[in-house]
Design an enzyme around this catalytic site. Structure first.
Site, PDB file in Angstrom:
ATOM      1  CE  LYS A 175      -1.486   3.058   2.672  1.00 39.32           C
ATOM      2  NZ  LYS A 175      -1.588   4.233   1.795  1.00 39.32           N
ATOM      3  CD  GLU A 250      14.456   1.862   9.971  1.00 39.73           C
ATOM      4  OE1 GLU A 250      14.717   2.977  10.465  1.00 39.73           O
ATOM      5  OE2 GLU A 250      14.916   0.801  10.434  1.00 39.73           O
ATOM      6  CB  CYS A 284      13.512   9.824   7.212  1.00 35.20           C
ATOM      7  SG  CYS A 284      14.423   8.838   6.048  1.00 35.20           S
ATOM      8  CD  GLU A 385      10.186  13.441  10.884  1.00 32.91           C
ATOM      9  OE1 GLU A 385       9.096  12.871  11.085  1.00 32.91           O
ATOM     10  OE2 GLU A 385      11.125  12.925  10.256  1.00 32.91           O
TER      11      GLU A 385
HETATM   12  P1  NAP Z   1       2.736   8.334   7.573  1.00 33.80           P
HETATM   13  O1  NAP Z   1       1.674   9.335   7.670  1.00 33.80           O
HETATM   14  O2  NAP Z   1       3.087   7.559   8.794  1.00 33.80           O
HETATM   15  O3  NAP Z   1       2.306   7.324   6.428  1.00 33.80           O
HETATM   16  C1  NAP Z   1       3.109   6.252   6.009  1.00 33.80           C
HETATM   17  C2  NAP Z   1       2.232   5.192   5.392  1.00 33.80           C
HETATM   18  O4  NAP Z   1       1.408   4.592   6.404  1.00 33.80           O
HETATM   19  C3  NAP Z   1       1.288   5.743   4.336  1.00 33.80           C
HETATM   20  O5  NAP Z   1       1.173   4.806   3.304  1.00 33.80           O
HETATM   21  C4  NAP Z   1      -0.005   5.894   5.129  1.00 33.80           C
HETATM   22  O6  NAP Z   1      -1.154   5.914   4.332  1.00 33.80           O
HETATM   23  C5  NAP Z   1       0.066   4.643   5.978  1.00 33.80           C
HETATM   24  N1  NAP Z   1      -0.827   4.649   7.151  1.00 33.80           N
HETATM   25  C6  NAP Z   1      -1.401   5.726   7.766  1.00 33.80           C
HETATM   26  N2  NAP Z   1      -2.170   5.314   8.790  1.00 33.80           N
HETATM   27  C7  NAP Z   1      -2.093   3.957   8.823  1.00 33.80           C
HETATM   28  C8  NAP Z   1      -2.676   2.948   9.666  1.00 33.80           C
HETATM   29  N3  NAP Z   1      -3.480   3.251  10.672  1.00 33.80           N
HETATM   30  N4  NAP Z   1      -2.377   1.651   9.402  1.00 33.80           N
HETATM   31  C9  NAP Z   1      -1.544   1.319   8.413  1.00 33.80           C
HETATM   32  N5  NAP Z   1      -0.981   2.224   7.573  1.00 33.80           N
HETATM   33  C10 NAP Z   1      -1.240   3.534   7.788  1.00 33.80           C
HETATM   34  O7  NAP Z   1       4.085   8.970   7.020  1.00 33.80           O
HETATM   35  P2  NAP Z   1       4.219   9.954   5.765  1.00 33.80           P
HETATM   36  O8  NAP Z   1       3.559  11.234   6.147  1.00 33.80           O
HETATM   37  O9  NAP Z   1       3.770   9.265   4.541  1.00 33.80           O
HETATM   38  O10 NAP Z   1       5.801  10.101   5.665  1.00 33.80           O
HETATM   39  C11 NAP Z   1       6.553  10.982   6.420  1.00 33.80           C
HETATM   40  C12 NAP Z   1       7.215  10.267   7.587  1.00 33.80           C
HETATM   41  O11 NAP Z   1       7.992   9.174   7.130  1.00 33.80           O
HETATM   42  C13 NAP Z   1       8.187  11.136   8.335  1.00 33.80           C
HETATM   43  O12 NAP Z   1       8.004  10.967   9.714  1.00 33.80           O
HETATM   44  C14 NAP Z   1       9.544  10.606   7.922  1.00 33.80           C
HETATM   45  O13 NAP Z   1      10.577  10.832   8.824  1.00 33.80           O
HETATM   46  C15 NAP Z   1       9.264   9.175   7.760  1.00 33.80           C
HETATM   47  N6  NAP Z   1      10.274   8.531   6.929  1.00 33.80           N
HETATM   48  C16 NAP Z   1      11.175   7.692   7.510  1.00 33.80           C
HETATM   49  C17 NAP Z   1      12.152   7.076   6.754  1.00 33.80           C
HETATM   50  C18 NAP Z   1      13.133   6.134   7.363  1.00 33.80           C
HETATM   51  O14 NAP Z   1      13.656   5.308   6.647  1.00 33.80           O
HETATM   52  N7  NAP Z   1      13.403   6.212   8.645  1.00 33.80           N
HETATM   53  C19 NAP Z   1      12.209   7.316   5.381  1.00 33.80           C
HETATM   54  C20 NAP Z   1      11.280   8.177   4.819  1.00 33.80           C
HETATM   55  C21 NAP Z   1      10.307   8.762   5.592  1.00 33.80           C
HETATM   56  P3  NAP Z   1      -1.757   7.303   3.725  1.00 33.80           P
HETATM   57  O15 NAP Z   1      -1.607   7.128   2.281  1.00 33.80           O
HETATM   58  O16 NAP Z   1      -3.182   7.335   4.138  1.00 33.80           O
HETATM   59  O17 NAP Z   1      -0.975   8.440   4.259  1.00 33.80           O
END
Ligand code: NAP
Ligand code: MG
Length: 483
Positions: A175, A250, A284, A385
């Site tokens: 997804k 991550e 990130c 963040e």
């Molecule tokens: P996010 O809001 O946590 O979303 C990540 C994924 O999870 C999306 O596909 C999201 O779907 C899905 N999701 C949301 N709620 C969920 C639930 N209840 N159950 C299962 N899946 C769910 O993160 P983002 O806003 O896309 O990305 C930004 C974040 O990613 C930042 O915090 C960044 O630091 C982190 N990041 C970390 C790394 C690393 O390797 N450490 C790399 C890149 C990014 P939707 O399509 O609905 O949003």
């Protein structure tokens, strides 16, 4: 006519059972509509998981080199389509075209790396205390793996999760994030062309709360690999723990750069701007805290501000653009709310701080590259963040205090230091609490052949990429054989 994109389930493109759609717009110009993607339901996720379940035995039984052939082919097809995919990425989430192209090239390289992995060893022979026995390890795939990805690396992250999952014999259901779904679907068009057997790879587009949750809680899913925010990651980890399945998370970062008094200040300023503001600060591993020793504070600040003032903001498809828009309206709002918080908390704005709205900026989610001075470590802008183009300057009395300040957050993804002092380099490597430790290099920088992941609240403490991926995507069996 707006293009429609579809889910990919059991080797077929299909609209969702809901027949609901989500419109995807360009954050650089909201009049530019890329198309519609399915707003799928848990039923679609179930179908995809069932398809992956049906395909898993045959895929697992295939030899590693044969699975590798599919990945080699996928790399070739992705390479041939990289310009289109990179352009789609820029239009979908705003990253500049050169960065998007670089990332797509990385996707190609990751596929090649794991294709080769299909020919490498999967176990060890260990001497048994019984001289007539053979004792060795083999690795079993987990089965159906759920892949949940964020929008900020639309090619690299889905591929660095799916490629190792596949090569070690798992089938996958992904997804992708809503904000990067068309790019993911275009990757799947490449995977389709590579000819993967039906059901081995599946994609379901939809919201995290519905489709993501359906994948996380489905009994047939034997492992979840997630990259995204800390809040969602924790929920997923708890669900996985309830079912006793493997999970890998991550998450966010609050990454520091330390500039010591012996640093090459020009190099440090260039790396801080690049590490902090490329991709509009939405990595990130982006630098967000700039900890500077007091002796060089003013001189460094001047150099930094000079470089920030030279940044060209604009549409990522324009050649002159160095920094694109925020990826979405909610990202923009979040960044602006942190800027407001910073001002309220008493930090001093020394660059940027506002949304850009004039002329060609009017229809996009643009914000100025922003620098705060006089930031103290208790402020929200020094702890949370932001995920935007905002740098926080923090003054330190000496190197030891710099390390203390750097470690004084809940996150621990990446960190960098600029110094010419070898003892400081060694101390930094030892004492910094981060999974990626960078010396005289910017905080953002990941190589696909090396382990990647964070410490503290940034990770579930497993590692991705390189050989480390094998640890997550397989289980070890210890085999004792007696003739
Ligand atoms: P996010 O809001 O946590 O979303 C990540 C994924 O999870 C999306 O596909 C999201 O779907 C899905 N999701 C949301 N709620 C969920 C639930 N209840 N159950 C299962 N899946 C769910 O993160 P983002 O806003 O896309 O990305 C930004 C974040 O990613 C930042 O915090 C960044 O630091 C982190 N990041 C970390 C790394 C690393 O390797 N450490 C790399 C890149 C990014 P939707 O399509 O609905 O949003
Ligand atoms: Mg989000």
């Amino acid at each position: 006519m707006v293009d429609s994109f579809y889910n990919y389930i059991e080797g077929q493109w299909a609209s969702s059972t809901t027949d609901r759609w989500t419109k995807v717009i360009n954050p650089a110009n909201t009049d530019d509509v890329l198309g519609n993607v399915p707003a799928s339901s848990s039923k679609d996720a179930e179908k995809a998981i069932l398809a992956a379940k049906k395909a898993k035995t045959e895929w697992k039984k295939m030899s590693g080199p044969s699975r590798g052939e599919y990945l080699y082919k996928a790399a070739e097809v992705l390479d041939a389509n990289k310009e289109d995919i990179a352009r789609t990425m820029t239009r979908e989430m705003g990253k500049t075209f050169p960065e998007a192209l670089g990332e797509t090239n990385r996707g190609v390289a990751i596929l090649r790396y794991y294709a080769g992995e299909g020919m490498r060893k999967t176990g060890d022979v260990i001497p048994s205390s019984d001289k007539d026995a053979l004792m060795h390890t083999i690795r079993a795939p987990l089965g159906v793996v759920g892949v949940i990805t964020p929008w900020n690396f639309p090619v690299a992250i889905p591929i660095w999760k799916m490629a190792p999952a596949l090569i070690y014999g798992n089938t996958v259901v992904i997804k992708p994030a809503n904000g990067a779904c068309i790019t993911a679907i275009k990757i799947f068009k490449c995977l389709e062309e590579a000819g993967f057997p039906e059901g081995v790879i599946n994609l379901v587009s939809g919201s995290g709360s519905e489709v993501g949750n359906a994948i996380t809680t489905n009994e047939e899913v034997a492992g979840i690999t997630f990259t995204g925010s800390d809040t969602v990651g924790k929920q997923i980890g708890q669900e996985a723990l309830k079912r006793g399945i493997k999970y890998q998370l991550e998450m966010g970062g609050k990454n520091p750069v330390i500039v010591t008094k012996s640093a090459d200040l020009d190099l440090a300023a260039t790396a801080t701007v690049s590490g902090g503001l490329k991709s509009t600060g939405q990595k990130c591993t982006a630098t967000s805290r700039v900890i500077v020793e007091k002796d060089v504070y003013e001189e460094f600040k001047e150099k930094l501000l000079q470089k920030v003032s030279e940044i060209n903001v604009g549409d990522g498809l324009e050649e002159t653009t160095w920094m694109g828009p925020c990826a979405s309206e909610s990202q923009l709002d979040n960044v602006l709310s942190y800027i407001e918080k910073g001002v309220k908390e008493g930090a001093e704005l020394v660059a940027g701080g506002s949304r850009l709205t004039q002329g060609s900026f009017a229809k996009g989610y643009y914000v100025e590259p922003t620098v705060f001075d006089n930031v103290t470590t208790d402020m929200a802008i020094a702890q949370e963040e932001i995920f935007g183009p905002v740098l926080a300057l923090i003054k330190a009395d000496n190197f030891e205090e710099s390390i203390e300040l750097a470690n004084n957050v809940e996150f621990g993804l990446s960190a960098s230091v600029f110094t010419k002092d070898i003892q400081q380099m060694l101390d930094f490597m030892d004492d910094i609490e981060a999974g990626l430790v960078r010396v005289n290099a910017e905080s953002a920088g990941v190589e696909l052949q090396a382990p990647f992941g964070g410490m503290k609240k940034s990770s579930s403490h497993s590692r991705e990429q390189g050989e480390a991926a094998k640890e997550f995507f397989t289980s070890i069996k210890t085999v004792f054989v007696k003739g």
